[in-house]
Design a protein around this motif. Structure first.
Motif, PDB file in Angstrom:
ATOM      1  N   GLN A  41       7.652 -30.690  54.969  1.00  0.00           N
ATOM      2  CA  GLN A  41       8.179 -31.716  55.870  1.00  0.00           C
ATOM      3  C   GLN A  41       7.062 -32.421  56.627  1.00  0.00           C
ATOM      4  O   GLN A  41       7.157 -33.618  56.923  1.00  0.00           O
ATOM      5  CB  GLN A  41       9.182 -31.092  56.852  1.00  0.00           C
ATOM      6  N   ASP A  97       8.689 -24.855  54.045  1.00  0.00           N
ATOM      7  CA  ASP A  97       9.451 -26.025  54.490  1.00  0.00           C
ATOM      8  C   ASP A  97       8.685 -26.821  55.538  1.00  0.00           C
ATOM      9  O   ASP A  97       8.644 -28.058  55.488  1.00  0.00           O
ATOM     10  CB  ASP A  97      10.797 -25.573  55.059  1.00  0.00           C
ATOM     11  N   GLU A  98       8.057 -26.132  56.481  1.00  0.00           N
ATOM     12  CA  GLU A  98       7.306 -26.824  57.528  1.00  0.00           C
ATOM     13  C   GLU A  98       6.147 -27.617  56.936  1.00  0.00           C
ATOM     14  O   GLU A  98       5.873 -28.751  57.344  1.00  0.00           O
ATOM     15  CB  GLU A  98       6.786 -25.812  58.549  1.00  0.00           C
ATOM     16  N   LEU A 115       9.822 -18.979  53.465  1.00  0.00           N
ATOM     17  CA  LEU A 115      10.548 -20.229  53.222  1.00  0.00           C
ATOM     18  C   LEU A 115      10.350 -21.203  54.375  1.00  0.00           C
ATOM     19  O   LEU A 115      10.204 -22.413  54.166  1.00  0.00           O
ATOM     20  CB  LEU A 115      12.036 -19.935  53.015  1.00  0.00           C
ATOM     21  N   ASP A 116      10.326 -20.680  55.600  1.00  0.00           N
ATOM     22  CA  ASP A 116      10.112 -21.544  56.765  1.00  0.00           C
ATOM     23  C   ASP A 116       8.723 -22.172  56.733  1.00  0.00           C
ATOM     24  O   ASP A 116       8.556 -23.352  57.070  1.00  0.00           O
ATOM     25  CB  ASP A 116      10.286 -20.744  58.060  1.00  0.00           C
ATOM     26  N   TYR A 131      15.531 -27.826  46.820  1.00  0.00           N
ATOM     27  CA  TYR A 131      15.249 -29.177  47.309  1.00  0.00           C
ATOM     28  C   TYR A 131      15.646 -30.221  46.271  1.00  0.00           C
ATOM     29  O   TYR A 131      16.300 -31.218  46.592  1.00  0.00           O
ATOM     30  CB  TYR A 131      13.763 -29.317  47.645  1.00  0.00           C
ATOM     31  N   TYR A 138      12.484 -22.624  46.601  1.00  0.00           N
ATOM     32  CA  TYR A 138      12.488 -23.725  47.574  1.00  0.00           C
ATOM     33  C   TYR A 138      12.533 -25.073  46.865  1.00  0.00           C
ATOM     34  O   TYR A 138      13.349 -25.940  47.204  1.00  0.00           O
ATOM     35  CB  TYR A 138      11.252 -23.653  48.474  1.00  0.00           C
ATOM     36  N   THR A 139      11.656 -25.262  45.890  1.00  0.00           N
ATOM     37  CA  THR A 139      11.591 -26.561  45.216  1.00  0.00           C
ATOM     38  C   THR A 139      12.849 -26.835  44.396  1.00  0.00           C
ATOM     39  O   THR A 139      13.318 -27.975  44.339  1.00  0.00           O
ATOM     40  CB  THR A 139      10.357 -26.646  44.305  1.00  0.00           C
TER      41      THR A 139
END
Length: 234
Positions: free
Chosen positions: A41, A37-38, A33-34, A83, A79-80
């Motif tokens: 972003q 996300d990275e 997940l990190d 978000y 994740y999506t």
């Protein structure tokens, strides 16, 4: 950021992102997940994208079993979805003039359809049970149900064929029969892939391009709701 990520800017506002899982050891763990996300972003903050289209991980030789693909793709969808829920909630606030969007291009679902059909054609999966599975997949009303149903492919997914030795590491090289073989004895290649990593784009590239075009069109809709995006992704 996780290594081997391809991010291609389609135009001044949109970007497509694909994790190169075929060349990442233990990809189902590395694409965390990190890491997701990275990557997302970075696309928004540094590359100036207003829309990111993230691709799920398709069937390929680097997956030891189908549960690894289910794990990583479930993570991408989680994740999506999170978000989108946050971005379109009444409490959302941002300094951006345009609300950033994330859409999912489900290459995994496409590869499952190709794998299942080819496995039926070469006798790896009985036609009758294959048709039942196709119906179950088609009737799955959400992505998590769909991912659970794909576990039924695990036996066929684990059916491998030795083709020789890897030229780089001098170890036996195995391919997934239902993915690469065009007949029961693997005397010819399928229309899907010839090495288990790269897809035969001259055969299936048109379908992928059409899906991408639909997602890009959705990203420009004035009705910016997660419901609209989810319908586009289907």
């Amino acid at each position: 950021m996780i290594r081997l990520v391809i991010s291609k800017k389609i135009n001044t506002k949109s970007q497509i992102t694909l994790f190169q899982a075929a060349w990442i050891d233990d990809f189902h763990k590395a694409i965390s997940l990190d890491a997701i996300d990275e990557t997302i972003q970075l696309s928004f903050d540094y590359l100036g994208a207003e829309t990111v289209i993230i691709q799920t991980i398709p069937i390929m030789n680097n997956a030891r079993n189908i549960s690894q693909l289910i794990t990583v793709n479930e993570r991408i969808w989680n994740y999506t979805t999170t978000y989108q829920n946050q971005a379109y909630s009444s409490n959302y606030s941002s300094t951006n003039k345009v609300r950033p969007k994330i859409l999912v291009m489900d290459l995994f679902a496409f590869s499952v359809s190709l794998f299942l059909q080819n496995s039926m054609e070469i006798g790896l999966i009985p036609v009758a049970s294959g048709e039942v599975l196709k119906k179950e997949l088609g009737q799955s009303d959400d992505i998590w149900t769909y991912l659970n149903v794909t576990m039924a492919l695990n036996d066929a997914f684990n059916h491998i064929y030795k083709t020789g030795r890897d030229i780089f590491y001098n170890v036996p090289y195995y391919i997934k029969t239902g993915h690469i073989c065009g007949d029961s004895k693997c005397k010819k290649f399928s229309f899907i892939s010839q090495d288990g990593m790269h897809y035969c784009m001259e055969k299936i590239g048109g379908r992928i391009t059409a899906v991408l075009a639909c997602l890009l069109q959705c990203s420009t809709k004035s009705d910016e709701s997660k419901i609209v995006f989810r319908l586009c992704e289907k």
